[in-house]
Scaffold this motif. Structure first.
Motif, PDB file in Angstrom:
ATOM      1  N   HIS A  88       0.829  -1.209   0.000  1.00 29.96           N
ATOM      2  CA  HIS A  88       0.000   0.000   0.000  1.00 29.96           C
ATOM      3  C   HIS A  88       0.867   1.265   0.000  1.00 29.96           C
ATOM      4  N   TYR A  89       2.055   1.198   0.570  1.00 29.45           N
ATOM      5  CA  TYR A  89       2.923   2.366   0.713  1.00 29.45           C
ATOM      6  C   TYR A  89       3.911   2.530  -0.442  1.00 29.45           C
ATOM      7  N   LEU A  90       3.880   1.630  -1.400  1.00 25.69           N
ATOM      8  CA  LEU A  90       4.767   1.725  -2.560  1.00 25.69           C
ATOM      9  C   LEU A  90       3.992   2.244  -3.765  1.00 25.69           C
ATOM     10  N   PRO A  91       4.694   2.871  -4.724  1.00 21.34           N
ATOM     11  CA  PRO A  91       4.009   3.256  -5.965  1.00 21.34           C
ATOM     12  C   PRO A  91       3.561   1.993  -6.704  1.00 21.34           C
ATOM     13  N   PRO A  92       2.637   2.128  -7.640  1.00 24.01           N
ATOM     14  CA  PRO A  92       2.176   0.941  -8.376  1.00 24.01           C
ATOM     15  C   PRO A  92       3.341   0.214  -9.045  1.00 24.01           C
ATOM     16  N   ALA A  93       3.251  -1.104  -9.082  1.00 21.10           N
ATOM     17  CA  ALA A  93       4.310  -1.916  -9.686  1.00 21.10           C
ATOM     18  C   ALA A  93       4.388  -1.630 -11.187  1.00 21.10           C
ATOM     19  N   LEU A  94       5.609  -1.676 -11.704  1.00 20.73           N
ATOM     20  CA  LEU A  94       5.805  -1.461 -13.135  1.00 20.73           C
ATOM     21  C   LEU A  94       5.249  -2.626 -13.926  1.00 20.73           C
ATOM     22  N   SER A  95       4.734  -2.325 -15.090  1.00 16.58           N
ATOM     23  CA  SER A  95       4.207  -3.377 -15.960  1.00 16.58           C
ATOM     24  C   SER A  95       5.367  -4.093 -16.661  1.00 16.58           C
ATOM     25  N   VAL A  96       5.063  -5.234 -17.230  1.00 14.39           N
ATOM     26  CA  VAL A  96       6.056  -6.017 -17.972  1.00 14.39           C
ATOM     27  C   VAL A  96       6.583  -5.185 -19.146  1.00 14.39           C
ATOM     28  N   GLU A  97       5.699  -4.401 -19.764  1.00 20.03           N
ATOM     29  CA  GLU A  97       6.103  -3.574 -20.905  1.00 20.03           C
ATOM     30  C   GLU A  97       7.095  -2.498 -20.480  1.00 20.03           C
ATOM     31  N   ASP A  98       6.855  -1.862 -19.313  1.00 17.65           N
ATOM     32  CA  ASP A  98       7.760  -0.822 -18.813  1.00 17.65           C
ATOM     33  C   ASP A  98       9.144  -1.410 -18.520  1.00 17.65           C
ATOM     34  N   ILE A  99       9.150  -2.587 -17.911  1.00 13.07           N
ATOM     35  CA  ILE A  99      10.416  -3.248 -17.601  1.00 13.07           C
ATOM     36  C   ILE A  99      11.145  -3.612 -18.887  1.00 13.07           C
ATOM     37  N   ALA A 100      10.411  -4.160 -19.864  1.00 18.32           N
ATOM     38  CA  ALA A 100      11.016  -4.544 -21.136  1.00 18.32           C
ATOM     39  C   ALA A 100      11.605  -3.327 -21.852  1.00 18.32           C
ATOM     40  N   ALA A 101      10.917  -2.198 -21.799  1.00 18.10           N
ATOM     41  CA  ALA A 101      11.420  -0.986 -22.445  1.00 18.10           C
ATOM     42  C   ALA A 101      12.712  -0.522 -21.772  1.00 18.10           C
ATOM     43  N   ALA A 102      12.753  -0.567 -20.444  1.00 19.96           N
ATOM     44  CA  ALA A 102      13.953  -0.163 -19.712  1.00 19.96           C
ATOM     45  C   ALA A 102      15.113  -1.111 -20.012  1.00 19.96           C
ATOM     46  N   VAL A 103      14.819  -2.404 -20.122  1.00 16.86           N
ATOM     47  CA  VAL A 103      15.856  -3.388 -20.439  1.00 16.86           C
ATOM     48  C   VAL A 103      16.393  -3.144 -21.844  1.00 16.86           C
ATOM     49  N   SER A 104      15.510  -2.912 -22.803  1.00 13.45           N
ATOM     50  CA  SER A 104      15.952  -2.652 -24.175  1.00 13.45           C
ATOM     51  C   SER A 104      16.853  -1.424 -24.240  1.00 13.45           C
ATOM     52  N   ALA A 105      16.463  -0.366 -23.537  1.00 14.88           N
ATOM     53  CA  ALA A 105      17.262   0.856 -23.524  1.00 14.88           C
ATOM     54  C   ALA A 105      18.627   0.600 -22.879  1.00 14.88           C
ATOM     55  N   ALA A 106      18.644  -0.186 -21.795  1.00 16.03           N
ATOM     56  CA  ALA A 106      19.907  -0.475 -21.104  1.00 16.03           C
ATOM     57  C   ALA A 106      20.817  -1.348 -21.953  1.00 16.03           C
ATOM     58  N   VAL A 107      20.253  -2.298 -22.683  1.00 17.97           N
ATOM     59  CA  VAL A 107      21.051  -3.148 -23.566  1.00 17.97           C
ATOM     60  C   VAL A 107      21.686  -2.291 -24.653  1.00 17.97           C
ATOM     61  N   ALA A 108      20.902  -1.383 -25.228  1.00 17.67           N
ATOM     62  CA  ALA A 108      21.436  -0.497 -26.268  1.00 17.67           C
ATOM     63  C   ALA A 108      22.499   0.440 -25.693  1.00 17.67           C
ATOM     64  N   GLU A 109      22.248   0.937 -24.504  1.00 16.85           N
ATOM     65  CA  GLU A 109      23.169   1.876 -23.847  1.00 16.85           C
ATOM     66  C   GLU A 109      24.514   1.226 -23.532  1.00 16.85           C
ATOM     67  N   THR A 110      24.475  -0.013 -23.053  1.00 18.35           N
ATOM     68  CA  THR A 110      25.702  -0.691 -22.652  1.00 18.35           C
ATOM     69  C   THR A 110      26.371  -1.441 -23.795  1.00 18.35           C
ATOM     70  N   GLY A 111      25.643  -1.643 -24.893  1.00 13.61           N
ATOM     71  CA  GLY A 111      26.192  -2.390 -26.015  1.00 13.61           C
ATOM     72  C   GLY A 111      26.334  -3.870 -25.712  1.00 13.61           C
ATOM     73  N   ALA A 112      25.517  -4.383 -24.806  1.00  8.97           N
ATOM     74  CA  ALA A 112      25.594  -5.782 -24.393  1.00  8.97           C
ATOM     75  C   ALA A 112      25.172  -6.702 -25.535  1.00  8.97           C
ATOM     76  N   THR A 113      25.864  -7.838 -25.628  1.00  8.26           N
ATOM     77  CA  THR A 113      25.550  -8.787 -26.694  1.00  8.26           C
ATOM     78  C   THR A 113      25.346 -10.212 -26.198  1.00  8.26           C
ATOM     79  N   SER A 114      25.850 -10.518 -24.994  1.00  2.26           N
ATOM     80  CA  SER A 114      25.746 -11.896 -24.513  1.00  2.26           C
ATOM     81  C   SER A 114      25.460 -11.910 -23.012  1.00  2.26           C
ATOM     82  N   ALA A 115      25.286 -13.109 -22.498  1.00  2.80           N
ATOM     83  CA  ALA A 115      24.994 -13.288 -21.077  1.00  2.80           C
ATOM     84  C   ALA A 115      26.143 -12.798 -20.198  1.00  2.80           C
ATOM     85  N   LYS A 116      27.344 -12.703 -20.757  1.00  5.12           N
ATOM     86  CA  LYS A 116      28.491 -12.214 -19.986  1.00  5.12           C
ATOM     87  C   LYS A 116      28.299 -10.764 -19.546  1.00  5.12           C
ATOM     88  N   ASP A 117      27.481 -10.033 -20.300  1.00  5.06           N
ATOM     89  CA  ASP A 117      27.243  -8.614 -20.021  1.00  5.06           C
ATOM     90  C   ASP A 117      26.063  -8.387 -19.078  1.00  5.06           C
TER      91      ASP A 117
END
Length: 149
Positions: A88-117
Protein backbone atom coordinates in the motif's frame (compact mmCIF):
# COMPACT_ATOMS: atom_id res chain seq x y z
CA UNK A 1 2.79 13.89 4.56
CA UNK A 2 5.93 11.77 4.85
CA UNK A 3 5.53 8.02 4.55
CA UNK A 4 6.79 7.39 8.08
CA UNK A 5 4.17 9.85 9.42
CA UNK A 6 1.51 8.09 7.35
CA UNK A 7 2.56 4.75 8.86
CA UNK A 8 2.20 6.20 12.36
CA UNK A 9 -1.26 7.58 11.56
CA UNK A 10 -2.29 4.23 10.07
CA UNK A 11 -1.12 2.43 13.22
CA UNK A 12 -3.51 4.55 15.27
CA UNK A 13 -6.32 3.86 12.80
CA UNK A 14 -5.65 0.11 12.86
CA UNK A 15 -5.63 0.14 16.67
CA UNK A 16 -9.01 1.89 16.78
CA UNK A 17 -10.46 -0.49 14.19
CA UNK A 18 -8.96 -3.51 16.00
CA UNK A 19 -7.34 -4.82 12.81
CA UNK A 20 -4.77 -7.17 14.34
CA UNK A 21 -3.09 -8.32 11.13
CA UNK A 22 -2.74 -4.80 9.74
CA UNK A 23 -1.55 -3.47 13.09
CA UNK A 24 1.10 -6.17 13.39
CA UNK A 25 2.44 -5.46 9.89
CA UNK A 26 2.47 -1.70 10.49
CA UNK A 27 4.30 -2.04 13.80
CA UNK A 28 6.89 -4.24 12.15
CA UNK A 29 7.26 -1.63 9.40
CA UNK A 30 7.62 1.20 11.91
CA UNK A 31 10.33 -0.73 13.78
CA UNK A 32 12.20 -1.41 10.53
CA UNK A 33 12.03 2.28 9.59
CA UNK A 34 13.30 3.33 13.02
CA UNK A 35 16.12 0.77 12.94
CA UNK A 36 17.23 1.88 9.47
CA UNK A 37 17.11 5.52 10.60
CA UNK A 38 19.32 4.72 13.59
CA UNK A 39 21.69 2.77 11.33
CA UNK A 40 21.96 5.69 8.89
CA UNK A 41 22.11 8.31 11.64
CA UNK A 42 19.23 10.45 10.34
CA UNK A 43 15.49 10.37 9.74
CA UNK A 44 14.69 8.56 6.52
CA UNK A 45 13.17 10.37 3.56
CA UNK A 46 10.39 8.80 1.51
CA UNK A 47 12.75 7.16 -1.00
CA UNK A 48 14.67 5.46 1.82
CA UNK A 49 11.42 4.36 3.48
CA UNK A 50 10.31 2.86 0.17
CA UNK A 51 13.57 0.91 0.02
CA UNK A 52 12.87 -0.44 3.53
CA UNK A 53 9.35 -1.42 2.48
CA UNK A 54 10.59 -3.15 -0.68
CA UNK A 55 13.12 -5.04 1.41
CA UNK A 56 10.44 -6.18 3.84
CA UNK A 57 8.22 -7.35 0.99
CA UNK A 58 11.11 -9.33 -0.48
CA UNK A 59 11.73 -10.91 2.94
CA UNK A 60 8.06 -11.88 3.16
CA UNK A 61 8.11 -13.48 -0.30
CA UNK A 62 11.27 -15.43 0.53
CA UNK A 63 9.73 -16.57 3.82
CA UNK A 64 6.56 -17.69 2.03
CA UNK A 65 8.67 -19.81 -0.29
CA UNK A 66 10.51 -21.43 2.63
CA UNK A 67 7.37 -21.96 4.72
CA UNK A 68 5.62 -23.55 1.73
CA UNK A 69 8.48 -26.03 1.34
CA UNK A 70 8.26 -26.79 5.07
CA UNK A 71 4.49 -27.31 4.92
CA UNK A 72 3.71 -24.48 7.35
CA UNK A 73 0.52 -23.08 5.83
CA UNK A 74 -0.26 -21.05 8.98
CA UNK A 75 2.96 -19.06 8.54
CA UNK A 76 2.42 -18.77 4.78
CA UNK A 77 -0.99 -17.21 5.46
CA UNK A 78 0.47 -14.77 8.01
CA UNK A 79 3.25 -13.60 5.68
CA UNK A 80 0.86 -13.42 2.71
CA UNK A 81 -1.53 -11.18 4.64
CA UNK A 82 1.26 -8.70 5.46
CA UNK A 83 2.37 -8.13 1.85
CA UNK A 84 -0.70 -6.11 0.72
CA UNK A 85 -0.41 -3.90 3.82
CA UNK A 86 3.20 -3.11 2.92
CA UNK A 87 2.53 -2.71 -0.82
CA UNK A 88 0.00 0.00 0.00
CA UNK A 89 2.92 2.37 0.71
CA UNK A 90 4.77 1.72 -2.56
CA UNK A 91 4.01 3.26 -5.97
CA UNK A 92 2.18 0.94 -8.38
CA UNK A 93 4.31 -1.92 -9.69
CA UNK A 94 5.80 -1.46 -13.13
CA UNK A 95 4.21 -3.38 -15.96
CA UNK A 96 6.06 -6.02 -17.97
CA UNK A 97 6.10 -3.57 -20.91
CA UNK A 98 7.76 -0.82 -18.81
CA UNK A 99 10.42 -3.25 -17.60
CA UNK A 100 11.02 -4.54 -21.14
CA UNK A 101 11.42 -0.99 -22.45
CA UNK A 102 13.95 -0.16 -19.71
CA UNK A 103 15.86 -3.39 -20.44
CA UNK A 104 15.95 -2.65 -24.17
CA UNK A 105 17.26 0.86 -23.52
CA UNK A 106 19.91 -0.47 -21.10
CA UNK A 107 21.05 -3.15 -23.57
CA UNK A 108 21.44 -0.50 -26.27
CA UNK A 109 23.17 1.88 -23.85
CA UNK A 110 25.70 -0.69 -22.65
CA UNK A 111 26.19 -2.39 -26.02
CA UNK A 112 25.59 -5.78 -24.39
CA UNK A 113 25.55 -8.79 -26.69
CA UNK A 114 25.75 -11.90 -24.51
CA UNK A 115 24.99 -13.29 -21.08
CA UNK A 116 28.49 -12.21 -19.99
CA UNK A 117 27.24 -8.61 -20.02
CA UNK A 118 24.36 -9.32 -17.67
CA UNK A 119 25.91 -7.50 -14.71
CA UNK A 120 26.42 -4.31 -16.72
CA UNK A 121 22.87 -4.43 -18.06
CA UNK A 122 21.33 -5.14 -14.64
CA UNK A 123 23.22 -2.19 -13.16
CA UNK A 124 22.02 0.11 -15.94
CA UNK A 125 18.41 -1.12 -15.73
CA UNK A 126 18.20 -0.82 -11.95
CA UNK A 127 19.63 2.71 -12.13
CA UNK A 128 17.03 3.57 -14.78
CA UNK A 129 14.21 2.13 -12.63
CA UNK A 130 15.41 3.65 -9.33
CA UNK A 131 12.58 5.07 -7.26
CA UNK A 132 9.99 3.04 -9.13
CA UNK A 133 8.44 -0.20 -7.94
CA UNK A 134 10.16 -2.84 -10.07
CA UNK A 135 10.41 -6.46 -8.98
CA UNK A 136 14.07 -7.50 -9.17
CA UNK A 137 13.21 -11.03 -10.28
CA UNK A 138 11.06 -9.74 -13.16
CA UNK A 139 13.87 -7.40 -14.23
CA UNK A 140 16.41 -10.23 -14.04
CA UNK A 141 14.21 -12.49 -16.19
CA UNK A 142 13.67 -9.71 -18.75
CA UNK A 143 17.43 -9.12 -18.98
CA UNK A 144 18.06 -12.85 -19.42
CA UNK A 145 15.49 -12.99 -22.25
CA UNK A 146 16.98 -9.90 -23.92
CA UNK A 147 20.49 -11.34 -23.80
CA UNK A 148 19.40 -14.81 -24.83
CA UNK A 149 20.69 -16.38 -21.61
Amino acid sequence: MLLRDQVNADIATAMKAKEATRLSALRMLKAAILNKGIEKGHDLDDAEVQQVIASLIKQRRDAIEQFTKAGRQDLVDKESSEIPVLEHYLPPALSVEDIAAAVSAAVAETGATSAKDMGKVMKAVMARLAGRNADGRAVNEAVRRALGA
